[in-house]
Design a protein around this motif. Structure first.
Motif, mmCIF file in Angstrom:
data_model
loop_
_atom_site.group_PDB
_atom_site.id
_atom_site.type_symbol
_atom_site.label_atom_id
_atom_site.label_comp_id
_atom_site.label_asym_id
_atom_site.label_seq_id
_atom_site.Cartn_x
_atom_site.Cartn_y
_atom_site.Cartn_z
ATOM 1 N N TRP A 183 -7.866 3.238 -1.495
ATOM 2 C CA TRP A 183 -6.914 2.204 -1.133
ATOM 3 C C TRP A 183 -7.320 1.454 0.135
ATOM 4 O O TRP A 183 -6.521 1.231 1.042
ATOM 5 N N GLU A 240 4.269 1.026 -16.487
ATOM 6 C CA GLU A 240 3.660 0.694 -15.197
ATOM 7 C C GLU A 240 3.724 1.829 -14.175
ATOM 8 O O GLU A 240 3.134 1.726 -13.108
ATOM 9 N N THR A 241 4.451 2.906 -14.500
ATOM 10 C CA THR A 241 4.684 3.952 -13.488
ATOM 11 C C THR A 241 3.374 4.518 -12.932
ATOM 12 O O THR A 241 3.216 4.653 -11.721
ATOM 13 N N ARG A 243 0.493 3.114 -12.897
ATOM 14 C CA ARG A 243 -0.233 2.065 -12.171
ATOM 15 C C ARG A 243 0.308 1.875 -10.751
ATOM 16 O O ARG A 243 -0.366 1.341 -9.874
ATOM 17 N N TYR A 244 1.539 2.287 -10.543
ATOM 18 C CA TYR A 244 2.104 2.222 -9.201
ATOM 19 C C TYR A 244 2.084 3.589 -8.520
ATOM 20 O O TYR A 244 2.564 3.755 -7.423
ATOM 21 N N GLY A 245 1.534 4.549 -9.218
ATOM 22 C CA GLY A 245 1.408 5.912 -8.689
ATOM 23 C C GLY A 245 -0.046 6.278 -8.531
ATOM 24 O O GLY A 245 -0.819 5.543 -7.902
ATOM 25 N N ARG A 248 -3.057 3.625 -9.072
ATOM 26 C CA ARG A 248 -2.934 2.318 -8.392
ATOM 27 C C ARG A 248 -4.324 1.712 -8.131
ATOM 28 O O ARG A 248 -5.140 2.324 -7.444
#
Ligand SMILES: Cc1cc2nc3c(=O)[nH]c(=O)nc-3n(C[C@H](O)[C@H](O)[C@H](O)COP(=O)(O)OP(=O)(O)OC[C@H]3O[C@@H](n4cnc5c(N)ncnc54)[C@H](O)[C@@H]3O)c2cc1C
Length: 449
Positions: A183, A240-241, A243-245, A248
């Motif tokens: 990230w 999407e869960t 992809r946001y967890g 990502r």
């Protein structure tokens, strides 16, 4: 030798092996087992050395990690391995047993041993008179666990519920993966990124939703889902869960078609040699075959070999890297070692995951206790051996310490080794080193029988 009497807490796999070894070295052993009087949530009845789940000690071939570890244990005279061989059932290339007969055989050996006294009672504290091996397992009784917890400090005994899969680095397809930081944080590119495009991601999520999980046992239900969610649960909450967890896709740059990557699985190094990487945030209850099938949809993991697959269950273990030395002894210089007899730990409670590993650490703790008490210092196994390699993993400084099975990635790799026959070379080196060590142990006053 000053004292001949020793205490072993827990007559599971590690404790039974340790007790039998210590007895064969001439010690008088007080072996404590709290069952059946005080049950655990997973064991049934009072049988010693009980296999709580699968009845397999895994592969026998010397080209498999567990085959090699078992071979080493045989060379070292493991009593439980012999008991497993005597109670084996046909299962192809693996050592699989009739679990009831196996337990009966171990109990028979223990009861037949004149210098082992089996006490069917719970040990509630590490305090005591005699040098001790703690082999109370991942389901150690609450009272004892509390005593250990209090003594070692709150951050030093973990309760955890999730294990993420671990991949052999060599088996990752780097045509479809790349190193980068996580990230956009940090200077070094320590993470292996396995990206997915939208089409693959959507299919991956759909498969996760449909996949079959292992049902939690009643005693696990409450604990499992409080903390970290399994990936299949996240997938079921929405496309999407993930992809946001854990998936990502931040800071990955653009893909060959000029667009941003849609999602990513990030892998973090599991050992210093970087031969193994774990899938960050990928705890799961999916069946093992299903995990392999679904993960192989990720282009970089198409041919991945897994040193460990994901699973979730209640598991208590100590923070071995901070607490134990390489002989499994609670470091005597630590303040928490004051006021208790010399103490070794063995089995799953050290973070050595698995049945065969429990036996191996039981053997090793007994060996080191014996050599320390007789000679004033332990006689470690050579670094090429499977058990020494397992131990390095347990005591190597590691802030994210998690239990692990023995696997080839833990053996000392030399740069010049060719991929093709690497396992064979590593296996031969381990066998040769232990053979030499056994020849030299003549100086040791007691015999392995
Ligand atoms: C639910 C579950 C399923 C597992 N499935 C597998 C699997 O399929 N394959 C695999 O390889 N590994 C599996 N494991 C991991 C691990 O290999 C086993 O738990 C293994 O039995 C560990 O061996 P051990 O000797 O450390 O502990 P155990 O075999 O659990 O032995 C510990 C013993 O100590 C006793 N005890 C506890 N506290 C006290 C006390 N205070 N006083 C006296 N006695 C006490 C217990 O009753 C027990 O008999 C599983 C673990 C769990 C929890």
């Amino acid at each position: 030798m000053e004292t001949k009497r020793v205490r072993v807490i827990g007559a599971g796999l590690a404790g039974s092996e340790a007790a039998l070894q210590l007895a064969s070295f001439g010690f008088d052993v007080d072996l404590y087992e709290m069952r059946p009087e005080k049950p655990t949530p997973a064991h049934r009845g009072g049988a010693l050395a009980q296999l709580v789940c699968s009845n397999s000690f895994k592969g026998l071939a010397l080209t498999s990690a567990h085959g090699l570890l078992k071979n080493e244990l045989n060379m070292l005279g493991s009593f439980l391995l012999k008991a497993a061989e005597r109670t084996a059932v046909p299962a192809g290339e693996s050592l699989t047993v009739n679990r009831d007969l196996f337990s009966e055989e171990v109990e028979r050996l223990i009861l037949a041993c004149p210098n082992i006294t089996l006490h069917r009672e719970e040990v509630k504290t590490l305090e005591g008179e005699f040098p001790t091996i703690v082999a109370a397992g991942p389901l150690a009784s609450d009272t004892l666990a509390d005593d250990i917890f209090k003594r070692l400090g709150s951050e030093r005994l973990h309760f955890f519920d999730a294990i993420a899969p671990v991949v052999e680095t060599e088996s990752i397809d780097f045509e479809h993966a790349f190193y980068k930081n996580r990230w956009e944080k940090g200077e070094t590119e320590d993470f292996i990124n396995c990206p997915l495009d939208k089409e693959t991601y959507d299919l991956f999520v759909q498969k996760l939703r449909e996949a079959e999980s292992i049902e939690p046992r009643p005693f696990e239900k409450h604990e499992l889902f409080e903390g970290c969610l399994p990936i299949e649960e996240m997938a079921r909450r929405g496309t999407e869960t993930l992809r946001y967890g854990p998936m990502r896709p931040v800071g990955l740059g653009i893909n060959p078609t000029g667009k941003k990557w849609h999602a990513v699985i990030q892998l973090r190094a599991e050992n210093a040699q970087k031969t193994l990487f774990n899938m960050v945030g990928f705890q799961t209850r999916l069946k093992w075959g299903t995990q392999k099938e679904i993960f192989s949809m990720v282009p970089a993991l198409k041919n991945a070999r897994f040193a460990r697959l994901g699973c979730m269950h209640r598991n208590t273990f100590i923070e071995s890297p901070k607490l134990l030395d390489e002989t499994l002894r609670l470091r005597p210089e630590l303040p928490c070692a004051n006021g208790i007899p010399p103490t070794w730990f063995a089995g799953q409670i050290t973070g050595a995951e698995g049945y065969t590993e429990a036996i191996a650490t039981g053997w090793y703790a007994a060996w080191n206790l014996a050599s320390t008490l007789i000679h004033g210092k332990p006689k470690p196994l050579p670094e090429e051996s499977c058990i020494a390699s397992l131990l390095r993993q347990l005591v190597f400084p590691n802030e994210n310490f998690q239990p692990m099975n023995f696997n080839f990635g833990l053996l000392p790799h030399k740069q010049e080794m060719k991929k093709k026959n690497k396992k064979e070379i590593l296996g031969n080196e381990a066998i040769l080193a232990v053979t030499k060590w056994l020849q030299e142990r003549e100086q040791f006053p007691y015999a392995i029988t």
